[in-house]
Enzyme design. Sequence first.
Site, PDB file in Angstrom:
ATOM      1  CG  ASP A 243      -1.968  -1.008   1.241  1.00  0.00           C
ATOM      2  OD1 ASP A 243      -2.497  -1.298   0.164  1.00  0.00           O
ATOM      3  OD2 ASP A 243      -2.293  -1.544   2.315  1.00  0.00           O
TER       4      ASP A 243
ATOM      5  NE  ARG B 231       0.712  -0.653   4.733  1.00  0.00           N
ATOM      6  CZ  ARG B 231      -0.238  -0.101   5.472  1.00  0.00           C
ATOM      7  NH1 ARG B 231       0.042   0.888   6.282  1.00  0.00           N
ATOM      8  NH2 ARG B 231      -1.481  -0.540   5.399  1.00  0.00           N
TER       9      ARG B 231
ATOM     10  NE  ARG C 249      -6.293   6.032   2.222  1.00  0.00           N
ATOM     11  CZ  ARG C 249      -6.906   4.897   2.538  1.00  0.00           C
ATOM     12  NH1 ARG C 249      -7.662   4.824   3.637  1.00  0.00           N
ATOM     13  NH2 ARG C 249      -6.790   3.843   1.761  1.00  0.00           N
TER      14      ARG C 249
ATOM     15  CE  LYS D 224      -6.273   2.204  -1.851  1.00  0.00           C
ATOM     16  NZ  LYS D 224      -5.225   1.553  -1.034  1.00  0.00           N
ATOM     17  CG  HIS D 225     -11.334   1.569  -0.638  1.00  0.00           C
ATOM     18  ND1 HIS D 225     -10.801   2.839  -0.588  1.00  0.00           N
ATOM     19  CD2 HIS D 225     -10.426   0.762  -0.028  1.00  0.00           C
ATOM     20  CE1 HIS D 225      -9.637   2.816   0.047  1.00  0.00           C
ATOM     21  NE2 HIS D 225      -9.379   1.564   0.393  1.00  0.00           N
TER      22      HIS D 225
ATOM     23  CG  HIS E 103      -8.976   0.462   8.717  1.00  0.00           C
ATOM     24  ND1 HIS E 103      -9.364   1.507   7.922  1.00  0.00           N
ATOM     25  CD2 HIS E 103      -7.921  -0.114   8.090  1.00  0.00           C
ATOM     26  CE1 HIS E 103      -8.577   1.573   6.869  1.00  0.00           C
ATOM     27  NE2 HIS E 103      -7.692   0.600   6.939  1.00  0.00           N
TER      28      HIS E 103
ATOM     29  CG  ASP F  37      -9.868  -2.745   2.052  1.00  0.00           C
ATOM     30  OD1 ASP F  37      -8.648  -2.971   2.164  1.00  0.00           O
ATOM     31  OD2 ASP F  37     -10.386  -1.655   2.370  1.00  0.00           O
TER      32      ASP F  37
END
Length: 587
Positions: A189, A197, A258, A288-289, A301, A371
Site C-alpha cells: 500500500d 508503507r 487520500r 479502490k474502494h 478498519h 480490501d
Amino acid sequence: MAWLHRARDSFHRTASANRSRTNLALTAAALAVMLGAASCTPPSSGPAPERSSPAPSSLAASGSGHKPTTAARAPAATPLRRAAGKGTAPLGWGPQQRDQEAAAAAVARMTLSQKAGQVLMPFYAGLNHELQAATIERLHLAGSMVMGDNVPRTAGGLVDVRRMTAATGRLGAASRSGGRTWPGLIGVDQEGGVVSRLGAALTQWPTPMSYGAAGSVPLATEAGKGLAAELAALGFTVDFAPAADVTIGPADPTIGARSMSADPRAAGNLSIGFSRGMLAAGVLSSIKHFPGHGSVTVDSHKDLPVQTATVAQLKARDWKPFRAAVAAGTPMIMTGHIAVPALEPGVPASLSKPSYAALRSMGFKGVAVTDALNMGAVNARYPRGSAAPAALAAGADLLLMPADVNAAHTAIVNAVAAGKLPLPRLDEAVRRVVTMMIWRGRTASAKTHARAGSAEDVSAKVSARAVTVIAGPCRGPLVPGRLRLAGGTAGDRAHFAAAARDAGITLGAGPLVTLIGYRGAPAGGDIAVALDAPWPLAGSSAPTKVALYGRTPGAFKALLAVLAGKAAAPGKLPAAVGPYRQGSGCR
C-alpha cells in the site's frame, strides 16, 4: 495503509465514462500496433497543462504501452508493437486473448489446493521473509503483501533497499513454485501521504489530494510513474492505489486527503491518470474502494460502515470514478467493506453478490480484489476463514490479507467440496488472477526501474502546484523575513526549518505560523497551515490559511517559497472547507 503509524498498520493487515466499449476496443487495438510511438507520461518540463484536462485514454493501452519483456519461464511473448496475429485481441482490461488462453490452460492443470492458493494474497508478521516464502510454496499462494513491519531498515531508520529487494525476490521466487511460470503478486500500500508503507530513502509523496489541488491529469500520471518505478526496482509488482473515493469532507473519517477530489469527475480522471503512470512503470494498480468509501462516516478498519444512499445517488456520485476507470480499461478494482442496503442489507460489498453484479454491470472484466479481510468490518462477522469462500461465491477474484491464510485456504477447499462454492466460480476467479499475472509479466519493462529517491523533483513539483492559499494575501511575502513556528511533529518542524533556511527566512521572531497535522485541531496564530486534509482550516482563527496537503521536504519547500513571496500559490481547493467553496484559492 500506513495508518496511525504501527497501530493502524497492524490493524489493516487486518477515460471517459461516455466512451463506448466499441471505441475503447478500437483504441486499444490501435495502440497495440503503435506502441513504439506512444508515450504515457508527459515531459517533466514545459508549460502547465489546462486544469480542465479531459479524461485519460485507455488504461489498458497505457499499461502495455512500453516494450515488453518475457519473464523467466513465462509463455513466449511477441513484442506488442508487431502483434497482429493469433491471440492479440485485447480483452478490454489490459491483457490480450493469448494471456487469457495461457491462463485457462494453466488453471486446467491445477489441483483444487493450487486453485485455492492462487486467489489468496496474505500478510505476515515481522522480517521472517523465509517463513512467508515457505507458506507461499506450501499453499500455492498468488503472492504476498508487504506491510510496514515487513520492511527492513537501516540503523538510521531508512528503508534498506538491498535487503528489501532480496526479500521481495525471495517471495517472488516462492510464488513461481510448483511449476508456475508467471510472476506472482508482491504487493504494497503506497498511496502517498499517510498511507506509505515505504518511506525514505524512497521518494516521499504528498497526500493524493495534492493532485486534485494541482488539477492536472498529466502531472498525476507523471507522479504515478515516478512512484511505481521505484517500487518496481525493489521487486514489487502491484501497488494497491489509488483511491478513487469521492470524499464528503470532515465527516469522512477514513479517506480524507487520500481522496483526490470531492468532485466525481475529477476524482475519476486523476485516479485514472495516476494508474496510467503506474502501469507504464510496470506495476499493477488497483482502483479502490468500490462502492465508494469517501461518503460513509464509519471507518471500516474498526466496524462496518453503512452506505444509506440509493442506487441512483451512488450512480450520480460515488460510482462515477469507477465507471470511468472501467471505461479506461483498469485491470483491477478493490471492493470495500461497506454495507449498501440498496443492494444487500447488512453484508459488506466485498462479500455481496449484488455489489459485484453492480460492478460487473459497468462492463468491468478485470480482477475484483477485496480490501483486507482481517479488518474490523469483516473479521468479527466471518470467523475461521469463512470470509474467503463467501467473498469468492459473491464474485471476488482475489482475497487480500485474510486473518489466517491457512484457515482461509482450508475454508475454500472445504466449501468447494461441500458444494457451497461452485467450482466454476473458483475457476473463473483463478483464470482472471492468472491472466493478469501473465500479462503483467509479459509487458513489464525493466527499463522503467528507478533508484530510490529519484522522483523527489516530481514530488516537489506536485506540492508546488498544489499549495493553496484560501485566506490571506495572494501576492508578495506573507512573512517579513522571520517567523515563529508552532505545531506539527518534530520531523515537520525540522523540514520546515531546513526549507526556511533555503528561503532566507529566520526562525524565532515575527508572525506565528502554526502547522496542523493529520486530524489536527484548528489553529490560531497569524498563519495556519494544514499538512494533511484542509478541513481544520475552517475553524482556524488565523487570518491567513494555507492548505499544503503534504509533509515532505518538497512540500515544505513549496510552502516557504510562498511565505517568502518567491512563488505563487496556484492550487485550488479540491473540496469545500467550511465557508470556502471547492475551487477556492488565489486567482
